[in-house]
Scaffold this motif. Structure first.
Motif, PDB file in Angstrom:
ATOM      1  N   GLY A  54      67.375 -39.353 -39.070  1.00 43.68           N
ATOM      2  CA  GLY A  54      68.813 -39.183 -38.882  1.00 43.68           C
ATOM      3  C   GLY A  54      69.247 -39.104 -37.435  1.00 43.68           C
ATOM      4  O   GLY A  54      70.453 -39.125 -37.145  1.00 43.68           O
ATOM      5  N   GLU A  55      68.309 -39.017 -36.498  1.00 47.02           N
ATOM      6  CA  GLU A  55      68.653 -38.923 -35.082  1.00 47.02           C
ATOM      7  C   GLU A  55      69.263 -40.241 -34.605  1.00 47.02           C
ATOM      8  O   GLU A  55      68.822 -41.321 -34.988  1.00 47.02           O
ATOM      9  N   THR A  56      70.276 -40.154 -33.752  1.00 44.02           N
ATOM     10  CA  THR A  56      70.997 -41.334 -33.275  1.00 44.02           C
ATOM     11  C   THR A  56      70.385 -41.879 -31.998  1.00 44.02           C
ATOM     12  O   THR A  56      70.064 -41.128 -31.075  1.00 44.02           O
ATOM     13  N   VAL A  57      70.228 -43.190 -31.959  1.00 50.49           N
ATOM     14  CA  VAL A  57      69.813 -43.908 -30.756  1.00 50.49           C
ATOM     15  C   VAL A  57      71.003 -44.723 -30.265  1.00 50.49           C
ATOM     16  O   VAL A  57      71.661 -45.403 -31.052  1.00 50.49           O
ATOM     17  N   ARG A  58      71.259 -44.647 -28.981  1.00 45.15           N
ATOM     18  CA  ARG A  58      72.350 -45.422 -28.378  1.00 45.15           C
ATOM     19  C   ARG A  58      71.778 -46.317 -27.284  1.00 45.15           C
ATOM     20  O   ARG A  58      71.012 -45.849 -26.426  1.00 45.15           O
ATOM     21  N   LEU A  59      72.141 -47.573 -27.324  1.00 40.26           N
ATOM     22  CA  LEU A  59      71.731 -48.536 -26.309  1.00 40.26           C
ATOM     23  C   LEU A  59      72.970 -49.008 -25.565  1.00 40.26           C
ATOM     24  O   LEU A  59      73.967 -49.376 -26.188  1.00 40.26           O
ATOM     25  N   GLU A  60      72.919 -48.996 -24.238  1.00 45.16           N
ATOM     26  CA  GLU A  60      74.034 -49.437 -23.406  1.00 45.16           C
ATOM     27  C   GLU A  60      73.546 -50.460 -22.385  1.00 45.16           C
ATOM     28  O   GLU A  60      72.452 -50.324 -21.837  1.00 45.16           O
ATOM     29  N   VAL A  61      74.371 -51.482 -22.156  1.00 43.47           N
ATOM     30  CA  VAL A  61      74.074 -52.504 -21.149  1.00 43.47           C
ATOM     31  C   VAL A  61      75.306 -52.667 -20.255  1.00 43.47           C
ATOM     32  O   VAL A  61      76.367 -53.064 -20.742  1.00 43.47           O
ATOM     33  N   PRO A  62      75.191 -52.353 -18.958  1.00 44.70           N
ATOM     34  CA  PRO A  62      76.330 -52.598 -18.058  1.00 44.70           C
ATOM     35  C   PRO A  62      76.443 -54.090 -17.758  1.00 44.70           C
ATOM     36  O   PRO A  62      75.442 -54.750 -17.454  1.00 44.70           O
ATOM     37  N   ASN A  82      67.186 -36.190 -26.942  1.00 43.91           N
ATOM     38  CA  ASN A  82      66.252 -35.574 -26.001  1.00 43.91           C
ATOM     39  C   ASN A  82      65.569 -36.549 -25.051  1.00 43.91           C
ATOM     40  O   ASN A  82      64.832 -36.107 -24.163  1.00 43.91           O
ATOM     41  N   TRP A  83      65.775 -37.833 -25.237  1.00 44.47           N
ATOM     42  CA  TRP A  83      65.031 -38.814 -24.475  1.00 44.47           C
ATOM     43  C   TRP A  83      65.972 -39.873 -23.895  1.00 44.47           C
ATOM     44  O   TRP A  83      67.048 -40.123 -24.428  1.00 44.47           O
ATOM     45  N   LYS A  84      65.496 -40.483 -22.802  1.00 44.18           N
ATOM     46  CA  LYS A  84      66.256 -41.586 -22.227  1.00 44.18           C
ATOM     47  C   LYS A  84      65.280 -42.550 -21.560  1.00 44.18           C
ATOM     48  O   LYS A  84      64.367 -42.133 -20.852  1.00 44.18           O
ATOM     49  N   TRP A  85      65.484 -43.834 -21.816  1.00 40.65           N
ATOM     50  CA  TRP A  85      64.661 -44.890 -21.243  1.00 40.65           C
ATOM     51  C   TRP A  85      65.549 -45.852 -20.462  1.00 40.65           C
ATOM     52  O   TRP A  85      66.695 -46.079 -20.825  1.00 40.65           O
ATOM     53  N   ARG A  86      64.975 -46.419 -19.393  1.00 41.61           N
ATOM     54  CA  ARG A  86      65.591 -47.556 -18.707  1.00 41.61           C
ATOM     55  C   ARG A  86      64.726 -48.762 -19.020  1.00 41.61           C
ATOM     56  O   ARG A  86      63.514 -48.758 -18.751  1.00 41.61           O
ATOM     57  N   VAL A  87      65.321 -49.788 -19.625  1.00 41.17           N
ATOM     58  CA  VAL A  87      64.547 -50.906 -20.156  1.00 41.17           C
ATOM     59  C   VAL A  87      65.027 -52.209 -19.520  1.00 41.17           C
ATOM     60  O   VAL A  87      66.211 -52.563 -19.631  1.00 41.17           O
ATOM     61  N   ALA A  88      64.104 -52.912 -18.866  1.00 43.82           N
ATOM     62  CA  ALA A  88      64.385 -54.261 -18.354  1.00 43.82           C
ATOM     63  C   ALA A  88      64.063 -55.261 -19.458  1.00 43.82           C
ATOM     64  O   ALA A  88      62.975 -55.239 -20.035  1.00 43.82           O
ATOM     65  N   VAL A  89      65.012 -56.123 -19.765  1.00 44.89           N
ATOM     66  CA  VAL A  89      64.874 -57.086 -20.858  1.00 44.89           C
ATOM     67  C   VAL A  89      64.836 -58.494 -20.273  1.00 44.89           C
ATOM     68  O   VAL A  89      65.736 -58.894 -19.537  1.00 44.89           O
ATOM     69  N   ASP A  90      63.784 -59.234 -20.593  1.00 44.75           N
ATOM     70  CA  ASP A  90      63.626 -60.583 -20.063  1.00 44.75           C
ATOM     71  C   ASP A  90      64.390 -61.602 -20.915  1.00 44.75           C
ATOM     72  O   ASP A  90      64.698 -61.353 -22.083  1.00 44.75           O
ATOM     73  N   GLU A  91      64.640 -62.770 -20.318  1.00 45.28           N
ATOM     74  CA  GLU A  91      65.360 -63.830 -21.026  1.00 45.28           C
ATOM     75  C   GLU A  91      64.680 -64.228 -22.338  1.00 45.28           C
ATOM     76  O   GLU A  91      65.350 -64.344 -23.369  1.00 45.28           O
ATOM     77  N   PRO A  92      63.356 -64.436 -22.370  1.00 49.08           N
ATOM     78  CA  PRO A  92      62.733 -64.775 -23.659  1.00 49.08           C
ATOM     79  C   PRO A  92      62.867 -63.687 -24.711  1.00 49.08           C
ATOM     80  O   PRO A  92      62.885 -63.981 -25.912  1.00 49.08           O
ATOM     81  N   ASP A  93      62.950 -62.421 -24.280  1.00 50.26           N
ATOM     82  CA  ASP A  93      63.153 -61.338 -25.245  1.00 50.26           C
ATOM     83  C   ASP A  93      64.441 -61.556 -26.024  1.00 50.26           C
ATOM     84  O   ASP A  93      64.505 -61.317 -27.241  1.00 50.26           O
ATOM     85  N   VAL A  94      65.472 -62.037 -25.325  1.00 45.38           N
ATOM     86  CA  VAL A  94      66.782 -62.239 -25.934  1.00 45.38           C
ATOM     87  C   VAL A  94      66.851 -63.543 -26.715  1.00 45.38           C
ATOM     88  O   VAL A  94      67.344 -63.580 -27.847  1.00 45.38           O
ATOM     89  N   THR A  95      66.352 -64.613 -26.142  1.00 47.36           N
ATOM     90  CA  THR A  95      66.491 -65.927 -26.793  1.00 47.36           C
ATOM     91  C   THR A  95      65.512 -66.115 -27.942  1.00 47.36           C
ATOM     92  O   THR A  95      65.800 -66.825 -28.896  1.00 47.36           O
ATOM     93  N   GLU A  96      64.342 -65.464 -27.864  1.00 42.62           N
ATOM     94  CA  GLU A  96      63.322 -65.635 -28.888  1.00 42.62           C
ATOM     95  C   GLU A  96      63.204 -64.432 -29.827  1.00 42.62           C
ATOM     96  O   GLU A  96      62.416 -64.463 -30.769  1.00 42.62           O
ATOM     97  N   GLY A  97      63.984 -63.373 -29.568  1.00 41.41           N
ATOM     98  CA  GLY A  97      63.982 -62.228 -30.464  1.00 41.41           C
ATOM     99  C   GLY A  97      62.751 -61.354 -30.355  1.00 41.41           C
ATOM    100  O   GLY A  97      62.266 -60.825 -31.363  1.00 41.41           O
ATOM    101  N   HIS A  98      62.211 -61.161 -29.136  1.00 40.63           N
ATOM    102  CA  HIS A  98      61.027 -60.321 -28.975  1.00 40.63           C
ATOM    103  C   HIS A  98      61.337 -58.859 -29.305  1.00 40.63           C
ATOM    104  O   HIS A  98      62.479 -58.405 -29.181  1.00 40.63           O
ATOM    105  N   GLU A  99      60.311 -58.145 -29.692  1.00 39.37           N
ATOM    106  CA  GLU A  99      60.440 -56.730 -30.032  1.00 39.37           C
ATOM    107  C   GLU A  99      59.956 -55.871 -28.868  1.00 39.37           C
ATOM    108  O   GLU A  99      58.874 -56.092 -28.319  1.00 39.37           O
ATOM    109  N   LEU A 100      60.766 -54.889 -28.486  1.00 35.81           N
ATOM    110  CA  LEU A 100      60.394 -53.910 -27.474  1.00 35.81           C
ATOM    111  C   LEU A 100      60.262 -52.562 -28.156  1.00 35.81           C
ATOM    112  O   LEU A 100      61.163 -52.136 -28.887  1.00 35.81           O
ATOM    113  N   SER A 101      59.151 -51.892 -27.921  1.00 31.17           N
ATOM    114  CA  SER A 101      58.869 -50.639 -28.604  1.00 31.17           C
ATOM    115  C   SER A 101      58.983 -49.475 -27.628  1.00 31.17           C
ATOM    116  O   SER A 101      58.390 -49.503 -26.540  1.00 31.17           O
ATOM    117  N   CYS A 102      59.736 -48.454 -27.996  1.00 33.60           N
ATOM    118  CA  CYS A 102      59.875 -47.232 -27.207  1.00 33.60           C
ATOM    119  C   CYS A 102      59.360 -46.053 -28.039  1.00 33.60           C
ATOM    120  O   CYS A 102      59.722 -45.920 -29.213  1.00 33.60           O
TER     121      CYS A 102
END
Length: 290
Positions: free
Chosen positions: A197-205, A253-273
């Protein structure tokens, strides 16, 4: 001469210079016969300047029947999967949107059976007709994309439209701009080790080619397995002519800074935190998730 030819093709008045510049830029991005979903008024100009197939033209259709019905179904859709189905059926890689209120009003007769109006025209003796928004207007995919850049500011589920990234917008000259979105699979961010039930929020400036800044965001809740899944459409860096910063993924309780590459977006790669240990860790599999 080319401009005159485009204006003659359009048959609806002069093509705006800023839209022409956007379409000329688009020519360098298109490939593989994928199409553009756009208002019919832009159909011939897209063909001429971008060199891409279009779903609609002033003559009605370009790559098959029922183009008006498909564009109406896309604009009115409340379920993102319904809009996605239109894009897949039409092999649309790009979506070009002008301010959508007028198109939504005009296309109601072509919308799926049972669609309720979300705008209406109000006329008075003193002024021209104006569009009035009705209940549900802010929930339509076309409106969420153009007016809110795909962020779920008005959506009850608080999940952003992760199939689209803004790659170009025209200048704001006395009114809302035209916006060009690219259809992508989106990077899939999986957060593990959470409380159910914990909420995860992702933000991209994001900063557009016109210097306008906004934050694309989305949220999700962890299931019984303590895992939450969100998806984002922007790579860190340039997305067309639009720049996106490093993504922020946060929980209570947690916060990550995540760099996302172009293939991650175009090919649908999975990033695990993983929300365990210090510091919390994120990694990419480099593989597309199913």
């Amino acid at each position: 001469a080319v401009a005159d030819e485009a204006n003659a093709f359009e048959g609806v008045g002069a093509l705006r210079d800023d839209v022409r510049a956007m379409l000329i830029w688009l020519r360098s991005r298109g490939a593989g016969g994928e199409s553009v979903l756009a208002p019919w008024q832009h159909g011939h100009a897209i063909r001429l300047y971008a060199g891409l197939p279009v779903v609609l033209t002033p003559f009605g259709t370009d790559i098959g029947d029922d183009g008006f019905k498909d564009f109406a179904a896309f604009l009115y859709a409340r379920d993102p999967s319904e809009a996605r189905a239109v894009l897949q059926r039409r092999r649309a890689r790009f979506v070009l949107l002008d301010p959508v209120a007028g198109a939504i009003t005009d296309l109601l007769p072509f919308a799926p059976s049972g669609t309720r109006p979300i705008t209406t025209l109000v006329r008075s003796v003193e002024s021209r007709a104006r569009v009035v928004y009705l209940d549900g207007y802010d929930l339509a995919v076309g409106v969420v994309l153009h007016d809110f850049d795909g962020a779920p500011d008005k959506l009850p589920g608080r999940q952003g439209l992760a199939d689209y990234r803004l790659v170009y917008e025209t200048p704001h000259r006395g009114g809302p701009p035209s916006k060009l979105f690219e259809v992508v699979r989106g990077a899939r961010v999986v957060v593990q080790g959470l409380t159910p039930g914990e909420t995860v929020r992702l933000e991209v400036p994001v900063q557009t080619n016109q210097g306008r800044a906004f934050v694309w965001w989305t949220e999700a809740q962890a299931g019984r397995d303590g895992v939450a899944r969100v998806r984002q459409p922007y790579a860190t860096g340039m997305n067309g002519l639009v720049r996106a910063g490093t993504s922020s993924v946060s929980t209570r309780n947690w916060k990550w800074r995540v760099a996302v590459d172009e293939p991650d977006v175009t090919e649908g790669h999975e990033l695990s935190c993983v929300a365990r240990g210090r510091p919390p860790e994120c990694s990419t599999s480099g593989e597309a998730s199913p």
